[in-house]
Design an enzyme around this catalytic site. Structure first.
Site, PDB file in Angstrom:
ATOM      1  N   ASP A   1      20.657 -27.985   3.245  1.00  0.00           N
ATOM      2  CA  ASP A   1      21.613 -26.896   3.022  1.00  0.00           C
ATOM      3  C   ASP A   1      21.155 -25.635   3.755  1.00  0.00           C
ATOM      4  O   ASP A   1      21.886 -24.643   3.808  1.00  0.00           O
ATOM      5  CB  ASP A   1      21.807 -26.641   1.519  1.00  0.00           C
ATOM      6  CG  ASP A   1      20.520 -26.254   0.820  1.00  0.00           C
ATOM      7  OD1 ASP A   1      19.426 -26.399   1.414  1.00  0.00           O
ATOM      8  OD2 ASP A   1      20.595 -25.802  -0.349  1.00  0.00           O
ATOM      9  N   SER A   2      19.955 -25.683   4.382  1.00  0.00           N
ATOM     10  CA  SER A   2      19.543 -24.596   5.273  1.00  0.00           C
ATOM     11  C   SER A   2      20.544 -24.450   6.418  1.00  0.00           C
ATOM     12  O   SER A   2      20.547 -23.433   7.111  1.00  0.00           O
ATOM     13  CB  SER A   2      18.135 -24.861   5.820  1.00  0.00           C
ATOM     14  OG  SER A   2      18.050 -26.154   6.380  1.00  0.00           O
TER      15      SER A   2
ATOM     16  N   ASP B   1      21.188 -32.832   1.299  1.00  0.00           N
ATOM     17  CA  ASP B   1      20.959 -31.872   0.212  1.00  0.00           C
ATOM     18  C   ASP B   1      22.214 -31.741  -0.637  1.00  0.00           C
ATOM     19  O   ASP B   1      23.319 -31.569  -0.095  1.00  0.00           O
ATOM     20  CB  ASP B   1      20.655 -30.481   0.810  1.00  0.00           C
ATOM     21  CG  ASP B   1      19.183 -30.137   0.785  1.00  0.00           C
ATOM     22  OD1 ASP B   1      18.413 -30.793   0.064  1.00  0.00           O
ATOM     23  OD2 ASP B   1      18.808 -29.172   1.503  1.00  0.00           O
TER      24      ASP B   1
ATOM     25  N   LYS C   1      19.045 -35.095  -2.089  1.00  0.00           N
ATOM     26  CA  LYS C   1      17.944 -34.252  -2.565  1.00  0.00           C
ATOM     27  C   LYS C   1      18.519 -33.170  -3.447  1.00  0.00           C
ATOM     28  O   LYS C   1      19.595 -32.637  -3.164  1.00  0.00           O
ATOM     29  CB  LYS C   1      17.194 -33.640  -1.375  1.00  0.00           C
ATOM     30  CG  LYS C   1      16.039 -32.727  -1.795  1.00  0.00           C
ATOM     31  CD  LYS C   1      15.067 -32.442  -0.649  1.00  0.00           C
ATOM     32  CE  LYS C   1      15.511 -31.404   0.334  1.00  0.00           C
ATOM     33  NZ  LYS C   1      15.783 -30.074  -0.253  1.00  0.00           N
TER      34      LYS C   1
ATOM     35  N   GLU D   1      17.262 -29.606  -6.006  1.00  0.00           N
ATOM     36  CA  GLU D   1      16.187 -28.639  -6.210  1.00  0.00           C
ATOM     37  C   GLU D   1      15.908 -28.412  -7.690  1.00  0.00           C
ATOM     38  O   GLU D   1      16.820 -28.375  -8.504  1.00  0.00           O
ATOM     39  CB  GLU D   1      16.563 -27.295  -5.565  1.00  0.00           C
ATOM     40  CG  GLU D   1      16.648 -27.341  -4.052  1.00  0.00           C
ATOM     41  CD  GLU D   1      16.906 -25.957  -3.452  1.00  0.00           C
ATOM     42  OE1 GLU D   1      16.836 -24.943  -4.189  1.00  0.00           O
ATOM     43  OE2 GLU D   1      17.165 -25.900  -2.228  1.00  0.00           O
TER      44      GLU D   1
ATOM     45  N   GLU E   1       7.570 -26.947  -1.507  1.00  0.00           N
ATOM     46  CA  GLU E   1       7.834 -25.850  -0.571  1.00  0.00           C
ATOM     47  C   GLU E   1       7.061 -24.592  -0.935  1.00  0.00           C
ATOM     48  O   GLU E   1       7.088 -24.142  -2.084  1.00  0.00           O
ATOM     49  CB  GLU E   1       9.351 -25.558  -0.529  1.00  0.00           C
ATOM     50  CG  GLU E   1       9.704 -24.429   0.439  1.00  0.00           C
ATOM     51  CD  GLU E   1      11.172 -24.341   0.832  1.00  0.00           C
ATOM     52  OE1 GLU E   1      11.944 -25.274   0.535  1.00  0.00           O
ATOM     53  OE2 GLU E   1      11.545 -23.331   1.457  1.00  0.00           O
TER      54      GLU E   1
HETATM   55  N1  LIG Z   1      15.322 -21.406   9.487  1.00  0.00           N
HETATM   56  C1  LIG Z   1      14.980 -21.745   8.235  1.00  0.00           C
HETATM   57  N2  LIG Z   1      13.791 -22.361   8.035  1.00  0.00           N
HETATM   58  C2  LIG Z   1      13.397 -22.719   6.774  1.00  0.00           C
HETATM   59  O1  LIG Z   1      12.297 -23.306   6.634  1.00  0.00           O
HETATM   60  C3  LIG Z   1      14.269 -22.460   5.689  1.00  0.00           C
HETATM   61  C4  LIG Z   1      15.508 -21.864   5.965  1.00  0.00           C
HETATM   62  N3  LIG Z   1      15.841 -21.500   7.226  1.00  0.00           N
HETATM   63  N4  LIG Z   1      16.430 -21.649   4.965  1.00  0.00           N
HETATM   64  C5  LIG Z   1      16.212 -22.277   3.688  1.00  0.00           C
HETATM   65  C6  LIG Z   1      14.807 -22.196   3.315  1.00  0.00           C
HETATM   66  C7  LIG Z   1      14.336 -20.774   3.122  1.00  0.00           C
HETATM   67  N5  LIG Z   1      12.969 -20.848   3.555  1.00  0.00           N
HETATM   68  C8  LIG Z   1      12.128 -19.761   3.680  1.00  0.00           C
HETATM   69  C9  LIG Z   1      12.588 -18.571   4.220  1.00  0.00           C
HETATM   70  C10 LIG Z   1      11.768 -17.494   4.371  1.00  0.00           C
HETATM   71  C11 LIG Z   1      10.456 -17.552   3.937  1.00  0.00           C
HETATM   72  C12 LIG Z   1       9.595 -16.346   4.091  1.00  0.00           C
HETATM   73  O2  LIG Z   1       9.775 -15.593   4.989  1.00  0.00           O
HETATM   74  N6  LIG Z   1       8.675 -16.113   3.203  1.00  0.00           N
HETATM   75  C13 LIG Z   1       7.771 -14.987   3.306  1.00  0.00           C
HETATM   76  C14 LIG Z   1       7.838 -14.136   2.059  1.00  0.00           C
HETATM   77  C15 LIG Z   1       9.093 -13.342   2.010  1.00  0.00           C
HETATM   78  C16 LIG Z   1       9.176 -12.493   0.757  1.00  0.00           C
HETATM   79  O3  LIG Z   1       8.173 -12.272   0.076  1.00  0.00           O
HETATM   80  O4  LIG Z   1      10.310 -12.046   0.488  1.00  0.00           O
HETATM   81  C17 LIG Z   1       6.342 -15.500   3.438  1.00  0.00           C
HETATM   82  O5  LIG Z   1       5.490 -14.684   3.722  1.00  0.00           O
HETATM   83  O6  LIG Z   1       6.147 -16.704   3.294  1.00  0.00           O
HETATM   84  C18 LIG Z   1       9.973 -18.737   3.381  1.00  0.00           C
HETATM   85  C19 LIG Z   1      10.817 -19.831   3.254  1.00  0.00           C
HETATM   86  C20 LIG Z   1      12.626 -22.191   3.956  1.00  0.00           C
HETATM   87  N7  LIG Z   1      13.918 -22.728   4.363  1.00  0.00           N
HETATM   88  C1  LIG Z   2      13.563 -27.011   4.227  1.00  0.00           C
HETATM   89  C2  LIG Z   2      14.097 -28.255   3.612  1.00  0.00           C
HETATM   90  C3  LIG Z   2      13.157 -28.893   2.661  1.00  0.00           C
HETATM   91  C4  LIG Z   2      15.433 -28.020   2.977  1.00  0.00           C
HETATM   92  O1  LIG Z   2      15.669 -28.172   1.814  1.00  0.00           O
HETATM   93  C5  LIG Z   2      16.527 -27.594   3.868  1.00  0.00           C
HETATM   94  O2  LIG Z   2      16.364 -27.601   5.094  1.00  0.00           O
HETATM   95  O3  LIG Z   2      17.600 -27.267   3.346  1.00  0.00           O
HETATM   96 MG   LIG Z   3      17.552 -27.422   1.206  1.00  0.00          MG
END
Ligand SMILES: Nc1nc(=O)c2c([nH]1)NC[C@@H]1CN(c3ccc(C(=O)N[C@@H](CCC(=O)O)C(=O)O)cc3)CN21
Ligand SMILES: CC(C)C(=O)C(=O)O
Ligand SMILES: [Mg+2]
Length: 362
Positions: A90-91, A129, A159, A161, A229
């Site tokens: 769903d990303s 998803d 899948k 969540e 994750e």
């Molecule tokens: N392009 C993309 N890649 C991904 O892996 C992904 C998505 N989109 N969309 C759905 C989820 C969202 N995900 C994410 C998105 C951002 C962070 C991130 O930037 N985390 C920061 C902290 C941000 C905060 O504290 O607000 C970090 O430092 O890990 C982590 C997972 C993983 N998934």
């Molecule tokens: C990042 C993976 C695990 C996911 O759920 C997604 O791409 O939506």
């Molecule tokens: Mg997902």
């Protein structure tokens, strides 16, 4: 027609299983490109990765590979690379549709992307998803939508969540309906409203213990694997050790049974400043496709602007001299002398220009 139908009916399951066998024996030979990735060779028969394949990798401690795909071309690439599991995540809502979260993604969005991916990936196990709002209300809602992802979306598994009680009940109901379920704990992006952001999870002792308990409960419900994750490595190592099913990590360190990432992230397609806020830092870029795309688009714009595109090489359609003469005659006869001159000049231009003509066969 009537006879064939009767024969199929008398055959019972045989007709169907032959049809399935035929489908499974389709070879890669009609695919346009060879593979250099160590994946299946074009001449190999296509065999879908099954849950048994995954279980066997897990037992042998061979890492399981998973990557997202959202459309036909990305699915072809994932498949050709020999990736075990292709996730229609769903990303897609963030990566392809430009939303800030995964919350707006609907079942219809998912089904459209699932069908495109199912046409492109013939070997990878296909997991779809369940989007936000499609399984939380009741086990029957969860079963109904999981069924749609298989029936209408061509997926092999779904899948969902979260590991709280109602999610575990939903997972169990889907498994009991005969559908393979992958769990997903730690950072569950569909819970962004409750989590307050895409934050790492399990960073406190109690938080880590809760994620472990959720994973164990999902295993108990019959999930065949669980995505972990955004967890500290010791937490995902402990969960992986405690479980009897594979864990697939994303931003969860190296101690998982497998890894998953987002297609556009590993290709470096999300590097424009516009995307920076949604591109997680745990992602490794294996290419800079975004830069290549930018350069190509600018070259195209420049060549159209300065007249170098299309050259003769990309103007492949020919006309017999006699047909052309006749056409020019028709134009003159209709009083379109300027048009006749244009046609005549273009034909001379093309014979003077001795670039190779690419013959496009249709
Ligand atoms: N392009 C993309 N890649 C991904 O892996 C992904 C998505 N989109 N969309 C759905 C989820 C969202 N995900 C994410 C998105 C951002 C962070 C991130 O930037 N985390 C920061 C902290 C941000 C905060 O504290 O607000 C970090 O430092 O890990 C982590 C997972 C993983 N998934
Ligand atoms: C990042 C993976 C695990 C996911 O759920 C997604 O791409 O939506
Ligand atoms: Mg997902």
């Amino acid at each position: 027609m009537y006879r064939t139908t009767m024969r199929r009916l008398r055959d019972g399951g045989k007709y169907l299983s032959n049809a399935i066998r035929k489908r499974e024996n389709r070879s890669y030979s009609n695919l346009p490109c060879d593979t250099v990735y160590g994946g299946p060779k074009p001449q190999d028969p296509v065999k879908r990765v099954t849950l048994r394949h995954l279980a066997s990798k897990y037992t042998k401690k061979k890492p399981i590979t998973m990557l997202t795909a959202y459309d036909y071309p990305s699915a072809v690439h994932v498949d050709q690379a020999g990736i075990d599991i292709c996730l229609v995540g769903d990303s897609v809502g963030m990566v392809v549709h430009g939303h800030d979260t995964t919350l707006p993604v609907t079942m219809d969005d998912m089904l459209l992307h699932c069908r495109a991916v199912a046409r492109g990936a013939r070997r990878s196990l296909l997991v779809g998803d369940l989007p936000f709002g499609s399984y939380e209300q009741s086990p029957s809602q969860a079963v109904a939508n999981a069924t749609r992802l298989l029936k209408e979306g061509g997926m092999d598994a779904v899948k969902l969540e979260g590991g709280y009680g109602s999610r575990v009940t939903a997972a169990k109901a889907i498994v009991e309906a005969g559908i393979a379920v992958m769990g997903h704990v730690g950072l569950t992006p569909q819970a962004i409203s409750a989590l307050g952001g895409f934050r790492p999870q399990g960073q406190t002792s109690s938080g880590a213990k809760m994620v472990l308990e959720h994973a164990l409960a999902l295993q108990e419900s019959g999930c065949f694997a669980i995505v972990l994750e955004c967890l500290p490595s010791p937490v995902s190592a402990a969960i992986t050790s405690a479980l009897k099913i594979p864990t697939i990590g994303i931003g969860a360190g190296s101690k998982c049974s497998g890894q998953v990432l987002v297609y556009h992230d590993i290709l470096g397609m999300m590097q424009h400043p516009h995307y920076v806020k949604v591109t997680p830092k745990f992602c490794k870029q294996y290419a800079q496709v975004g830069n290549i795309v930018n350069e190509a688009l600018v070259s195209y714009r420049e060549e159209v602007t300065n007249g170098t595109f299309p050259s003769r090489a990309h103007s492949p359609y020919q006309m017999d001299a006699a047909e052309l003469d006749s056409f020019i005659g028709e134009l003159e006869g209709s009083g379109l002398s300027l048009a006749a001159e244009a046609a005549s000049t273009a034909s001379k231009g093309s014979s003077e220009n001795n670039e190779t003509v690419v013959q496009v066969k249709r």
